[in-house]
Motif scaffolding. Structure first.
Motif, PDB file in Angstrom:
ATOM      1  N   ALA A 101       1.067  -1.372   0.071  1.00 31.62           N
ATOM      2  CA  ALA A 101       0.370   0.017   0.215  1.00 31.62           C
ATOM      3  C   ALA A 101       0.922   1.525  -0.368  1.00 31.62           C
ATOM      4  N   MET A 102       1.416   1.558   0.724  1.00 34.63           N
ATOM      5  CA  MET A 102       2.961   2.176   0.532  1.00 34.63           C
ATOM      6  C   MET A 102       2.979   2.967  -0.981  1.00 34.63           C
ATOM      7  N   ASP A 103       3.973   1.354  -1.349  1.00 38.36           N
ATOM      8  CA  ASP A 103       4.666   1.524  -2.428  1.00 38.36           C
ATOM      9  C   ASP A 103       4.227   2.013  -3.408  1.00 38.36           C
ATOM     10  N   GLY A 104       2.630   1.895  -3.264  1.00 40.41           N
ATOM     11  CA  GLY A 104       1.222   2.066  -4.875  1.00 40.41           C
ATOM     12  C   GLY A 104       1.231   3.170  -4.231  1.00 40.41           C
ATOM     13  N   LEU A 105       0.918   3.436  -3.439  1.00 41.67           N
ATOM     14  CA  LEU A 105       0.796   5.664  -2.888  1.00 41.67           C
ATOM     15  C   LEU A 105       1.678   5.860  -3.328  1.00 41.67           C
ATOM     16  N   VAL A 106       3.038   6.322  -2.811  1.00 46.15           N
ATOM     17  CA  VAL A 106       3.954   7.091  -3.523  1.00 46.15           C
ATOM     18  C   VAL A 106       4.260   6.717  -4.832  1.00 46.15           C
ATOM     19  N   SER A 107       4.412   5.832  -5.149  1.00 49.54           N
ATOM     20  CA  SER A 107       5.567   5.393  -6.109  1.00 49.54           C
ATOM     21  C   SER A 107       4.160   5.747  -7.222  1.00 49.54           C
ATOM     22  N   ASN A 108       2.743   5.758  -7.292  1.00 45.34           N
ATOM     23  CA  ASN A 108       1.275   6.773  -8.389  1.00 45.34           C
ATOM     24  C   ASN A 108       1.799   7.923  -8.095  1.00 45.34           C
TER      25      ASN A 108
END
Length: 222
Positions: free
Chosen positions: A13-20
């Motif tokens: 969830a963290m990676d998806g939010l930050v990267s996108n």
């Protein structure tokens, strides 16, 4: 070990939010604000990131599970080939933990009356592994995929609802970053506000830098 799903869910969830969020910010900085290409890039980033995270998580957890099984099998063979030595070793482990020497010997002897129980106890004491609760690679991959997609969808949502600039995505994403950081604090020793603020700053910084790169590179490509 909760089947190995909690860690990939949180980091997915963290990676998806930050990267996108960073990807969309970069696209907004390098293209016409509100461009349909921002939505396209966001959807592509969501799909590519979710599949990549799931594949990586599956490989990682599957390898971890296979290594654990190999170590368990080695321990099984040692107990079968050297039962007395392994019983003494288990008793020594108990003594090191503070058990009375005679009691340690009796407990180790009791466990070694059943090879399966002896194996379970050796694996827990020596390897720190619960042989009946090994991480599940499919569960880890699935939780990583779903949570990454959810996180990546958050900054994209304002554009799908008709936003014509990055401001709504910025507000929604920063709010979500703080909330996600605060939630993570529930399983750490940090306070909710520290963890939330740290995640907000790091995610915001990543988006700001990507936006700046977009403003530099976009006009030249256009």
């Amino acid at each position: 070990m909760n089947g190995g799903w909690l860690r990939p869910a949180v980091f997915g969830a963290m990676d998806g939010l930050v990267s996108n969020f960073a990807l969309i910010a970069g696209m907004d900085g390098g293209t016409q604000s509100g461009s349909k290409f921002i939505v396209l890039a966001g959807l592509a980033g969501l799909a590519a990131g979710a599949f990549s995270m799931a594949a990586g998580e599956y490989t990682s957890v599957a390898s971890q599970r296979e290594l654990a099984r190999a170590e368990i099998e080695v321990e099984r063979q040692e107990i079968a080939q050297h039962p007395i030595d392994e019983e003494i070793e288990l008793a020594d482990t108990y003594r090191a933990k503070g058990l009375d020497p005679d009691l340690a010997d009796k407990v180790a002897k009791q466990f070694h009356t059943d090879p399966d129980q002896a194996l379970d106890e050796h694996v827990r004491e020596e390897l720190g592994i619960d042989p009946h609760d090994l991480p599940n690679p499919l569960l880890a991959a699935g939780s990583s995929f779903v949570c990454f997609a959810i996180g990546a969808f958050i900054p994209l949502l304002p554009y799908l609802l008709g936003a014509t600039n990055v401001v709504p995505a910025l507000i929604v994403s920063l709010t979500a970053l703080f909330a996600a950081g605060a939630v993570v604090s529930r399983v750490t020793s940090r306070s909710w506000w520290y963890s939330g603020l740290r995640q907000l700053i790091l995610g915001g910084l990543a988006a700001a830098l990507t936006y700046f790169v977009g403003t530099l590179v976009g006009p030249g490509l256009g």
